[in-house]
Design a protein around this motif. Sequence first.
Motif, short mmCIF file in Angstrom:
data_model
loop_
_atom_site.label_atom_id
_atom_site.label_comp_id
_atom_site.label_asym_id
_atom_site.label_seq_id
_atom_site.Cartn_x
_atom_site.Cartn_y
_atom_site.Cartn_z
N TRP A 247 9.17 -3.91 1.73
CA TRP A 247 9.88 -2.68 2.49
C TRP A 247 11.00 -2.22 1.75
O TRP A 247 11.43 -0.93 1.58
CB TRP A 247 9.91 -3.24 3.99
N HIS B 26 3.36 3.66 5.95
CA HIS B 26 4.28 2.73 6.84
C HIS B 26 3.70 3.40 8.16
O HIS B 26 3.17 4.24 8.49
CB HIS B 26 5.78 3.29 6.40
N TRP B 27 4.58 2.91 9.05
CA TRP B 27 4.38 3.26 10.33
C TRP B 27 5.76 3.80 11.07
O TRP B 27 6.72 3.50 10.21
CB TRP B 27 4.37 1.89 11.43
N THR C 229 0.10 -16.11 12.00
CA THR C 229 -0.74 -15.85 13.12
C THR C 229 -1.76 -16.86 13.38
O THR C 229 -1.91 -17.05 15.00
CB THR C 229 -2.04 -14.61 12.62
N GLU D 296 3.12 -7.53 2.27
CA GLU D 296 2.93 -8.66 3.53
C GLU D 296 2.08 -8.11 4.78
O GLU D 296 1.84 -9.00 5.76
CB GLU D 296 4.24 -9.34 3.85
N ASN D 297 1.82 -6.91 4.72
CA ASN D 297 1.16 -6.40 5.86
C ASN D 297 -0.19 -5.96 5.53
O ASN D 297 -0.51 -5.00 4.72
CB ASN D 297 1.96 -5.01 6.38
N GLU D 298 -1.10 -6.76 6.01
CA GLU D 298 -2.43 -6.63 5.60
C GLU D 298 -3.10 -5.33 5.99
O GLU D 298 -3.85 -4.75 5.41
CB GLU D 298 -3.32 -7.75 6.39
N GLN D 299 -2.85 -4.91 7.08
CA GLN D 299 -3.47 -3.47 7.41
C GLN D 299 -3.02 -2.35 6.63
O GLN D 299 -3.86 -1.47 5.96
CB GLN D 299 -2.69 -3.04 8.85
N SER D 300 -1.73 -2.38 5.95
CA SER D 300 -1.30 -1.31 5.17
C SER D 300 -2.41 -1.41 3.72
O SER D 300 -2.67 -0.49 3.17
CB SER D 300 0.09 -1.19 4.76
N ASN E 32 2.26 -7.64 18.21
CA ASN E 32 1.27 -7.29 17.02
C ASN E 32 0.39 -8.05 16.57
O ASN E 32 0.20 -8.27 15.42
CB ASN E 32 2.49 -6.95 15.84
N GLN F 40 2.95 -2.39 1.95
CA GLN F 40 3.75 -3.54 2.21
C GLN F 40 2.74 -4.51 2.10
O GLN F 40 1.90 -4.74 3.04
CB GLN F 40 4.27 -3.24 3.68
#
Lengths: 542, 336
Positions: free
Chosen positions: A417, A436-437, A253, A388-392, A271, A386
């Motif tokens: 994932w 998940h999305w 990022t 690696e996905n901070e939001q989850s 994203n 997940q």
Amino acid sequence: MTGTKENRGPVLGRRRMGNLASGALLAGALPAVSFRSVQAADSSTFVSGFALPMNLDPHQVYDVPMQSMMLNAYDNLYRYEGDPPKIVPWLAESHTVSDDGLQWEFKLRPNLKFHDGSPLTADDVVYSFRRVLALKLAPAGAFLRILKPENVTAPDPLLVRFKLETSYAPFFAAIPSICIVNPRVIKPNEKDGDWGKAWLASNGAGSGAYRIDPKGYRPLEYLDMEINEGHFKGWADNPKPVKKIAYRPTKETSTRVLALLNGTLDCTDPNLPADQVEQINASKIAYVQKDVVMRTFVIRMNNTKPPFDNLNARLCFAHAFNYMGFINDILGGYATRDPYPMPENLWGIPKDAKGYDYDLKKAKEYMAKATAEGAPMKRPLEIHVQSENEQSVQGAQLFQSDLAQIGINLKVVGNIWSNLTTAAAKPETTPDMWVHWVSTYFVDPENWVGQMYDSQFHGTWKASSYYKNADVDALLRKARATVKQEVRAPLYEEAIRKIMADSPDIWIYNSMQLQGFNKRVKGRRFCTVGQGAELRWITLAG
Amino acid sequence: MLRFVLRRCALVLPSLLGLLVVTFLLIHAVPSDPAVAMAGDAATPEQIAQLRLQYGLDRPIWEQFAVYVGKVARFDFGESAFSHRPVALDIVQRLPATLELTFASLLLSVLIGVPLGVAAGLKHNTWPDHLLRIFSVLGVAIAAFWFAIMLQLLFAMNLGWLPLRGELSATLSKPPVVTGFLLLDSIVTGRWDAFADGLRHLLLPAVTLALGGLATIVRFTRSGVLDTLQNDFVFYERAVGYRWPRLVWIYVLRNSLTATVTQIGLLFGGLIAGGVVVEAIFDWPGIGSYTVQAILTGDRQVMLAVTLLVGAVYAAVNILVDVAHGLLDPRLMERA
């Protein structure tokens, strides 16, 4: 990139250096200073930060990064355009469908050409669909159950006919997912009957507005495309298109934002974290574009495992998630609350249905009812995220904290994932809950409720709550077998009302995409399918 | 010498086989199905089952291992689940970028670290030595990702002297592939614009990666020099009138480098591993990001091939270190 003393940025003072350091340490909270613009590319090259697909073959991979590549390098019979998305004729100029919904015919435009100059005819469309069905990879998912290769035919050079096994209304919605490829360049590169799979993974065989340069490609690292001056749409609607697209995806990022701010990137991927918006908008060179997309965020509950097999237990969890706290405080308000099991901006939503609100008092009441019915509410539960996905991770931690207040012990488990989708193949290995999305693979309720809550899809990650309701199954199956949208819509509305009453999952929000752009980028058009990645409309000022 | 090298090479083979066994077992212990990764997001269970059958993933683990070893013996590392390309091809395209970065970092570490270490040893317990000690501690302690961002902010964003990311500017075409190494290929094909641009892109990641190694080399060289200076031959040679610079830079340094050379060998492995972070921050197109992607997608073929490759490179470097030891001190070769 070197410059004269005059056009260099201000010299770093001690305080400013300190600011920079702390900003970087906060991972993304970079200081609002104006950096020196180096503008790496000229006005004919668009440097894109979109992520690249795993490979370049649109018949092997079908995900958001692939959409961003294929919308530029390939063409389809029909394509989604605009916001809200409308399916419009593309290579085909029209289509017809029989009353029973079993036979579809597409009439091609005349004088279509591939990048190598050879004509694009109905035979090439037949080859493309047969290739998809033979490879049986991701984009085949919507067609395998309803289409046999021999039932895709070309009665004449400008007519393609599909005979479906059963009536399947989402067939038309899924047509834009299939790219038409050039068999004349693929066939010579086939090996052991692989349909040229290995070759097309690193090469192009399309007719799209831009042509892939195989020498400028390294998987997931970079990709170069050159303009196709002879594209069938012509360039009258954009007299100054970019001549070259250079995909240069960034992984971190901080690097992504810095590259946008110093002008070496014309757009980031769509994203961007919400905490970057202010920083980018404060700059002179870039801005953040916000677009509502169709990408829902959901917490799945494994309905086969106690206590999730109990309705009151599920209602307890549905009332224990702090929806608006998550959206406003963690996502900075860059999402819209979506209480439905599909995007609230899609047809088929029962607007009268009420979703669940954050209410710990109600959650406690449902918990008491569930406990009285024998549901093991005190059992230690797991929610898989997940990593690696901070939001989850943040969503799960927020949930954990609220559940702790009502005495429910939730453990947050980091995962990836591929492990999660593997685990979701069986109810016994599917986690208690996971996050998940669901992105837009095609714009139809089938993409969400159809594949998430019809029990025939059990075993896929999309149906991993293992929800089963015979009435819902019947409604969804009737809806997908009916061609007319005005007939299908009430069926989906009814199915969604029933699903919401059963509360099999926790539906949280529909996404707002945040994408950074250099201010020199003009003429962008947005469509949720592909997340605005179609670049034929773009011009670069200066 | 040749016998010594051959014996070392023979020992490498069982080590690599052991590495393969351990990695294979560990990767298979993870509850991830490569068929799921291969099939993609929108796949049906039937599609996944078909792939499992096609790639032999339904067979017992020992059978899968035997098939894999047979393939590796023919240099066939299988197909990547996510790029759907031969793993060997992906690695061949990416390894040169990683090696270029690693060698550049190592070169910086050695060229700067050894003279600084010698200087610290000669001036021990004076202010230059104290300064270098602080630098050594900081060099090892500073996190690569932080240092990388600081360099980006200073040299790419504020001063605008160096590029922020990548291997080559987006507006420049790559030179024709001869060796796969961008800088070498630029020289060989006379693409001096690409050479200059590539070199500028290499600087920040190489300096980031070099910092830790540089600090280690300074410490080991300093310590080696201090030890050597206590030897009788130094007193003797000073007494008979050897010029001090010649004595230091030839005789003292040569006798001080044994431990440093060992460290350089160890560092090489560390630099390849550390490169994962640096490659991600600078978008360097090497095997680091490829490996991370493979781990996240459960791509077993890539994980196995990269582990084996790094093991082989590490083993090769260690053989070179042993040879270097022998050249520095022939007694070691005789003993071996």
